[in-house]
Enzyme design. Structure first.
Site, PDB file in Angstrom:
ATOM      1  N   TYR A 162      -9.038   5.608 -12.562  1.00 15.24           N
ATOM      2  CA  TYR A 162      -8.945   6.287 -11.259  1.00 15.24           C
ATOM      3  C   TYR A 162      -8.647   7.774 -11.396  1.00 15.24           C
ATOM      4  CZ  TYR A 162      -7.132   1.473 -10.379  1.00 15.24           C
ATOM      5  OH  TYR A 162      -6.904   0.133 -10.355  1.00 15.24           O
TER       6      TYR A 162
ATOM      7  N   GLY B 191       0.763  -1.240   0.000  1.00 11.61           N
ATOM      8  CA  GLY B 191       0.000   0.000   0.000  1.00 11.61           C
ATOM      9  C   GLY B 191       0.790   1.285   0.000  1.00 11.61           C
TER      10      GLY B 191
ATOM     11  N   CYS C 199     -11.846   5.011 -29.028  1.00 10.82           N
ATOM     12  CA  CYS C 199     -13.122   5.721 -29.221  1.00 10.82           C
ATOM     13  C   CYS C 199     -13.902   5.829 -27.911  1.00 10.82           C
ATOM     14  CB  CYS C 199     -13.930   5.021 -30.293  1.00 10.82           C
ATOM     15  SG  CYS C 199     -13.067   5.061 -31.853  1.00 10.82           S
TER      16      CYS C 199
ATOM     17  N   GLY D 284       3.969  -3.566  -3.602  1.00 12.12           N
ATOM     18  CA  GLY D 284       3.835  -3.660  -5.056  1.00 12.12           C
ATOM     19  C   GLY D 284       4.324  -2.377  -5.705  1.00 12.12           C
TER      20      GLY D 284
ATOM     21  N   GLU E 251       3.845  -7.053   1.662  1.00  8.28           N
ATOM     22  CA  GLU E 251       3.409  -7.302   0.284  1.00  8.28           C
ATOM     23  C   GLU E 251       3.507  -6.031  -0.546  1.00  8.28           C
ATOM     24  OE1 GLU E 251      -0.635  -8.457   1.060  1.00  8.28           O
ATOM     25  OE2 GLU E 251      -0.085 -10.440   1.799  1.00  8.28           O
TER      26      GLU E 251
ATOM     27  N   TYR F 183       0.815  -1.398 -12.201  1.00 10.10           N
ATOM     28  CA  TYR F 183      -0.573  -1.270 -12.657  1.00 10.10           C
ATOM     29  C   TYR F 183      -0.623  -0.608 -14.038  1.00 10.10           C
ATOM     30  CZ  TYR F 183      -1.063  -2.370  -7.748  1.00 10.10           C
ATOM     31  OH  TYR F 183      -0.937  -2.983  -6.516  1.00 10.10           O
TER      32      TYR F 183
HETATM   33  C1  LIG Z   1      -2.753  -4.997  -4.321  1.00  7.50           C
HETATM   34  C2  LIG Z   1      -2.320  -5.638  -3.064  1.00  7.50           C
HETATM   35  C3  LIG Z   1      -1.043  -5.388  -2.549  1.00  7.50           C
HETATM   36  C4  LIG Z   1      -0.081  -4.403  -3.163  1.00  7.50           C
HETATM   37  O1  LIG Z   1      -0.495  -3.095  -3.049  1.00  7.50           O
HETATM   38  P1  LIG Z   1       0.495  -1.907  -3.443  1.00  7.50           P
HETATM   39  O2  LIG Z   1      -0.287  -0.694  -3.184  1.00  7.50           O
HETATM   40  O3  LIG Z   1       0.835  -2.061  -4.877  1.00  7.50           O
HETATM   41  O4  LIG Z   1       1.687  -2.003  -2.565  1.00  7.50           O
HETATM   42  C5  LIG Z   1      -0.660  -6.075  -1.411  1.00  7.50           C
HETATM   43  N1  LIG Z   1      -1.495  -6.955  -0.799  1.00  7.50           N
HETATM   44  C6  LIG Z   1      -2.731  -7.226  -1.276  1.00  7.50           C
HETATM   45  C7  LIG Z   1      -3.580  -8.205  -0.569  1.00  7.50           C
HETATM   46  C8  LIG Z   1      -3.189  -6.569  -2.413  1.00  7.50           C
HETATM   47  O5  LIG Z   1      -4.421  -6.823  -2.877  1.00  7.50           O
END
Ligand SMILES: *Cc1c(COP(=O)(O)O)cnc(C)c1O
Length: 419
Positions: free
Chosen positions: A318, A240, A343, A277, A275, A372
């Site tokens: 978004y 996140g 389009c 991303g 986690e 993303y």
């Molecule tokens: C999407 C997601 C992430 C990664 O989120 P980021 O904002 O890209 O760091 C981590 N854990 C879960 C369960 C997710 O759905």
């Protein structure tokens, strides 16, 4: 910090001038920098230096390209996966099964069985029936599934509504108030090793406060579960952390995030799982595009580029902001709307934005497109699926081909009963 910099007035990806990639591969094309990816992976790990026991799982939904995953596997990252397809990708990229965490609100029974067969490290259970089903499948295989319960801490992540996941009315996790009873019932099932809790409240968080609020609630829950006699050895804090999309964006750094985590969790005595991303991949990629036309508009001209919402969906999905920068800027600026060929009026990357002056045939990039981006691409309007390139110093490889309409059509058929 990233490795997309100007040299002699031309934007490079590490040592490769972007015009060379445009000429050899064509546009639109995603370009990733290996050095940036490695730097971000290391910075996130360094930020957690005061967390003694940790596990890092890259949320591969943000960039599942095998080349990218291989780089992160070499950096010691496992994977957070949300489908059977992502699970196979993580394994194909060389990530160890035990380093794979299976998240996702709608895992099928087949996917749960697949995770067990592959020997993954952890299942993040989203609700009680899923846990009951996993226990049953594991028992039938004479296995025990390592699992944690995802809780919904009911905090407002303060990010875009479509990427908030930790409010009570979101579909994710179980309410933190009912978590102890559900955990208790699941922990009693043979076939499950309920070892902890997971939380993930949303994406592109630009403040630590909601994360700290969520983690604090999780800490209270861990204490409550232990008081009830449960052994809690793992807590998954999700991902996140936000990234800067604009020059003046100032999201918390991995070091600030890590310091907060270390402070809030110092007495937990668990393995903390992460986690990340976007914070790893976001600024490791750009979408390289060519200006097709410049067309007069009511308020400002339309710069029509050859990339579109099917290649980079975030602005349409978004209202996301991506910096638009000329590959060979002249220093002059213009006010323009940047749009793609699709389009749909939603195929708009920017409205009336002051931007580098560009004209027909000029190259430009959308920055911060490494997360993303390509993963959300589609073939809408029968456009090709956008290719991806990974740069490493003075060399590069096409790590995903351009998939053309011809290839897509080859997988379709016209019924012979239509004459
Ligand atoms: C999407 C997601 C992430 C990664 O989120 P980021 O904002 O890209 O760091 C981590 N854990 C879960 C369960 C997710 O759905």
């Amino acid at each position: 910090m990233n490795h997309f910099e100007f040299r002699d007035g031309v934007m490079h990806a590490e040592d490769i001038p972007l015009p060379r990639i445009a000429e050899e591969i064509g546009t639109p094309v995603y370009v990733y920098s290996r050095a940036t990816l490695e730097r971000h992976a290391q910075a996130f790990r360094d930020g957690l230096k005061d967390v003694p026991k940790k596990h890092l799982a890259f949320a591969i939904k943000c960039n599942p390209n095998l080349g990218v995953l291989r780089v992160l596997a070499r950096q010691g990252y496992g994977a957070d996966v949300v489908s059977g397809g992502e699970l196979e990708r993580a394994l194909a990229a060389g990530m160890a099964p035990e380093d794979i965490v299976f998240s996702g609100v709608g895992k099928t029974r087949a996917e749960l069985a697949q995770g067990l067969d592959r020997g993954i490290g952890q299942f993040n259970i989203e609700h009680e029936p899923e846990g009951v089903a996993l226990a049953k499948i594991a028992l039938a295989k004479e296995m025990t599934a390592p699992a944690v319960l995802r809780v919904n801490p009911d905090v407002d992540a303060g990010t875009h509504a479509k990427i908030s996941t930790g409010k009570a009315d979101n579909k994710f996790g179980v309410g933190i108030d009912v978590a102890p009873e559900i955990f208790g019932r699941l922990a009693a099932l043979p076939g499950l090793n309920m070892r902890g809790i997971a939380v993930h409240i949303g994406s592109q968080l630009t403040s630590l406060a909601p994360l700290e609020a969520a983690f604090t609630r999780v800490g209270q829950l861990v204490a409550e579960l232990r008081a009830a006699g449960h052994s809690i050895t793992h807590v998954d804090l999700g991902g996140g952390l936000g990234v800067p999309y604009k020059a003046d964006d100032n999201p918390p750094s991995p070091a600030e995030y890590g310091a907060m985590v270390a402070r809030v969790t110092k007495d937990w005595d668990v393995t903390l799982m992460f986690e990340p991303g976007r914070v790893i991949a976001g600024n490791t990629g750009v979408l390289l595009t060519e200006v097709l036309w410049v067309k007069p508009g009511a308020t400002s001209p339309f710069v029509i580029v050859d990339a579109a919402m099917n290649d980079l969906a975030r602005p349409a999905l978004y209202d996301a902001y991506h910096d638009f920068v000329a590959v060979k800027p002249t220093g002059e600026t213009m006010t323009a709307s940047i749009v793609g060929p699709v389009c749909e009026t939603g195929d708009t990357f920017a409205r009336d934005r002051v931007t580098d002056k560009v004209g027909e045939g000029d190259l430009a990039v959308f920055r911060t497109a490494g997360a993303y981006g390509a993963t959300m691409a589609s073939t809408y309007n029968s456009r090709s699926l956008v290719p991806e390139v990974l740069v490493d110093g003075d060399r590069y490889v096409v790590v995903a081909d351009r998939i053309t309409a011809g290839t897509i059509m080859a997988a379709e058929r016209v019924p012979d009963w239509i004459d």
